[in-house]
Design an enzyme around this catalytic site. Structure first.
Site, PDB file in Angstrom:
ATOM      1  N   LYS A 212       4.154 -40.811   1.169  1.00 24.80           N
ATOM      2  CA  LYS A 212       4.273 -42.249   0.903  1.00 24.80           C
ATOM      3  C   LYS A 212       2.893 -42.907   0.979  1.00 24.80           C
ATOM      4  CE  LYS A 212       6.690 -46.270   2.754  1.00 24.80           C
ATOM      5  NZ  LYS A 212       7.776 -46.731   3.611  1.00 24.80           N
ATOM      6  N   GLU A 218      -1.797 -34.040   7.916  1.00 19.15           N
ATOM      7  CA  GLU A 218      -1.242 -32.717   7.605  1.00 19.15           C
ATOM      8  C   GLU A 218      -1.140 -32.524   6.096  1.00 19.15           C
ATOM      9  OE1 GLU A 218      -0.031 -34.886   9.717  1.00 19.15           O
ATOM     10  OE2 GLU A 218       0.726 -33.926  11.545  1.00 19.15           O
ATOM     11  N   GLY A 274      10.386 -43.466   5.386  1.00 22.90           N
ATOM     12  CA  GLY A 274      10.203 -42.024   5.183  1.00 22.90           C
ATOM     13  C   GLY A 274      11.481 -41.226   5.397  1.00 22.90           C
ATOM     14  N   ARG A 275      12.149 -41.472   6.519  1.00 20.57           N
ATOM     15  CA  ARG A 275      13.340 -40.670   6.831  1.00 20.57           C
ATOM     16  C   ARG A 275      14.559 -41.095   6.020  1.00 20.57           C
ATOM     17  NH1 ARG A 275      11.437 -43.700  10.778  1.00 20.57           N
ATOM     18  NH2 ARG A 275      12.688 -45.323  11.758  1.00 20.57           N
ATOM     19  N   GLU A 360      14.203 -40.703  15.325  1.00 22.07           N
ATOM     20  CA  GLU A 360      13.085 -41.580  14.980  1.00 22.07           C
ATOM     21  C   GLU A 360      13.618 -43.003  14.767  1.00 22.07           C
ATOM     22  OE1 GLU A 360       9.113 -40.133  12.978  1.00 22.07           O
ATOM     23  OE2 GLU A 360      10.454 -40.852  11.421  1.00 22.07           O
ATOM     24  N   HIS A 391      27.760 -18.082  19.637  1.00 19.90           N
ATOM     25  CA  HIS A 391      27.326 -16.888  20.364  1.00 19.90           C
ATOM     26  C   HIS A 391      26.029 -17.135  21.106  1.00 19.90           C
ATOM     27  CE1 HIS A 391      30.399 -14.413  18.391  1.00 19.90           C
ATOM     28  NE2 HIS A 391      30.269 -15.359  17.461  1.00 19.90           N
ATOM     29  N   LYS A 511      -1.124 -39.412  16.810  1.00 15.30           N
ATOM     30  CA  LYS A 511      -1.919 -39.207  15.590  1.00 15.30           C
ATOM     31  C   LYS A 511      -3.342 -39.702  15.809  1.00 15.30           C
ATOM     32  CE  LYS A 511       1.579 -40.089  12.021  1.00 15.30           C
ATOM     33  NZ  LYS A 511       1.856 -40.996  10.917  1.00 15.30           N
TER      34      LYS A 511
END
Ligand code: G6Q
Length: 549
Positions: A212, A218, A274-275, A360, A391, A511
């Site tokens: 965005k 990263e 973003g999410r 978030e 399990h 960050k």
């Protein structure tokens, strides 16, 4: 404005007081009792909408609980806040932004004017450009620099620009173009990029740089490595990469500066968080995988759930029911976590996706007006697909000391009918909900001839709550509905808590600090460190090991 309708006084609302008194009664009741005294319960405490069926009868609730939770929602202005979102008001107060992911899936014929602009028209213009591009790539018409068709697509993005796309690709892999490979690189750890590209041919590889802001450390680091990798494989000419890079971003300047032609950029808007962006242009890799028509189906599923959320009274409104139940468990039972257990291998990244969406969004400690909350907010979401989780960690849910409400998600049809696998899979969905709710009494354990000393170990107290979500099959439309269900459940929770579910300031500090530390790790000379003694010592140790000192 309506964003403050909820105010800061959740505990002072009449419904909260009534819920507290009611909780004192309900906490003593068991699901066994509730079911025994009400034979219709399993058929009454259910709801369906947008292709999803929800059985919420195995929750520690009565009809009165749901009525009171509905009152709480009304007193907290959930419906007004929902309308404010749909109208495009700036309900993301700390960033002063509208929150309009619902506009991303509105049909073409609708219109929504925000600040004088018809956002639905803009959404469809972008969708049309994405579709045309996706068709060209999928048809082999879009060629790489050396004239070869694209066979590999690598999405580079992180957080909201990765988790949605990778989850959707995995969920809809059945519908994907099988001759093509789809990879997702997110981590700044070079291993991610190296492993994702090690068997790919640069001549046949397209990178989708999804960011965005187009400034994320990263993503930009991985994008630069991708450019070098492409250049090295395409003969080193700078212009060679043009056919191998497209961008999804709101930052045209940053895209151009990176060297991607803005004709090959797909935009979105600051009102898409973003999410909440997997159905925006951030979904380009999904569209490349499943094609525009199936992508449209996914959007239709999202939209159907949006309409359901907007129009259905709270008693039958799936996202509201689920959101209010989360509030009930988080704030009255003190449940800290919620397990998400999809019984479908294709949904194996769904819990990871939901972790971001839920945590978030609702991991906030102040109200809209900045007061510290005096109640718990967002639960911790986690999970794994069934039956594998059974399990592994289900033991703690069945017999541990903590209350962990669970969501089971299952489908009537498998996309890979194979012998009797599917009935066996689904028998486990039903069995787990049953075991959690009703457990096994000491009498039942004794009847099995269990030695007395072992009886307590084998007793299952039950009374562990769960929701069961059933749908016909995992298709693009169903995935859209499912994601929107959780989006609006998160919204409902946030509205009751009176928090801003759409900002994420908490991720900023780390960050900033990392950016300051990079030069300290890279400096040739021993840098002067001004951190705390622990951070200073860790940095020195790392430098020494790297330099073989
Ligand atoms: C999501 C967050 C965050 C964001 C990433 C990537 O709601 O804002 O996860 O999506 O930090 O950001 P960019 O898309 O700007 O690279």
């Amino acid at each position: 404005m309506s964003t403050d309708a909820a105010g800061d006084s959740l505990r002072e609302t009449p419904a909260w007081g009534r819920l507290q008194a009611h909780f004192a009664e309900v906490r003593k009741r068991t699901l066994r009792e509730l079911f025994d005294g009400d034979p219709e319960r399993g058929e009454r405490l259910v709801a369906d909408g947008a292709g999803l069926f929800l059985d919420f009868s195995k929750n520690r609730i009565t009809d009165e609980t749901m009525m009171l939770l509905g009152e709480l929602a009304r007193e907290r202005g959930v419906e007004e806040r929902r309308e404010a979102m749909f109208r495009g008001e700036h309900i993301n107060v700390s960033e002063d932004r509208a929150v309009l992911h619902v506009a991303l899936r509105m049909p073409r014929e609708r219109s929504l004017i925000v600040d004088g602009v018809d956002v639905v028209r803009e959404v469809h213009e972008t969708l049309d450009r994405m579709s045309a591009f996706a068709e060209r790539v999928r048809d082999g018409e879009w060629r790489g620099h050396t004239g070869k068709a694209i066979r590999n697509v690598v999405n580079i993005g992180i957080g909201g620009s990765d988790l949605g796309p990778v989850m959707a690709y995995e969920a809809l892999r059945h519908y994907s173009r099988r001759e093509m490979a789809f990879r997702f690189v997110s981590n700044i750890d070079g291993t991610d990029f190296v492993e994702a590209t090690r068997d790919l041919d640069p001549e046949e590889t397209l990178f989708v740089i999804s960011s965005k802001t187009f400034t994320t450390l990263e993503t930009m680091t991985n994008a630069r490595s991708a450019r070098e990798w492409s250049l090295a494989g395409l003969g080193g000419e700078a212009k060679a990469v043009a056919k191998h890079f497209v961008a999804v971003s709101t930052n045209a300047e940053g895209v151009a500066e990176f060297g991607i032609d803005t004709d090959n950029m797909f935009g979105f808007w600051d009102w898409v968080g973003g999410r909440y962006s997997m159905d925006s242009a951030i979904g380009l890799s999904t569209m490349l995988a499943i094609g525009p028509a199936q992508f449209e189906q996914m959007l239709a599923g999202f939209h159907a759930m949006d309409e359901h959320f907007r129009e259905t009274p709270s008693g039958g409104n799936l996202p509201m029911i689920m959101g209010l139940l989360s509030v009930w468990y988080a704030d009255f039972f003190g449940a800290e976590t919620c397990g998400i257990f999809p019984y479908d291998q294709y949904l194996h990244r769904f819990p990871a996706y939901l972790q971001q969406l839920t945590m978030e969004s609702n991991g906030k400690h102040v109200t809209l007006s900045g007061e510290h909350v005096d109640y718990d907010t967002g639960q911790i979401y986690w999970g794994e697909p069934g039956t594998n989780g059974q399990h592994s960690f289900y033991q703690l849910i069945h017999q541990g000391t903590r209350l962990i409400p669970a969501d089971f998600i299952g489908f009537a049809h498998s996309l890979n009918e194979l012998g009797d696998h599917h009935d066996k899979l689904m028998s486990n969905v039903f069995a787990q909900g049953e075991a959690l709710a009703f457990g096994k009494t000491p009498e039942q354990v004794r009847e099995e001839g269990t030695p007395e000393a072992v009886v307590p170990h084998r007793v299952m107290e039950g009374n562990r709550p769960s929701n069961t979500i059933l749908a016909e099959r995992l298709d693009p439309q169903t995935l859209g509905s499912l994601v929107a269900l959780y989006e609006h459940s998160v919204f409902t929770q946030g509205a009751v808590w009176g928090i801003d579910s759409f900002d994420q300031w908490g991720v900023e500090l780390g960050k900033e600090l990392a950016k300051a530390i990079i030069p300290e790790l890279e400096a040739g000379e021993e840098p002067k460190l001004h951190h705390d003694s622990s951070t200073n010592a860790l940095i020195r140790r790392y430098r020494n090991v790297r330099r073989g000192v």
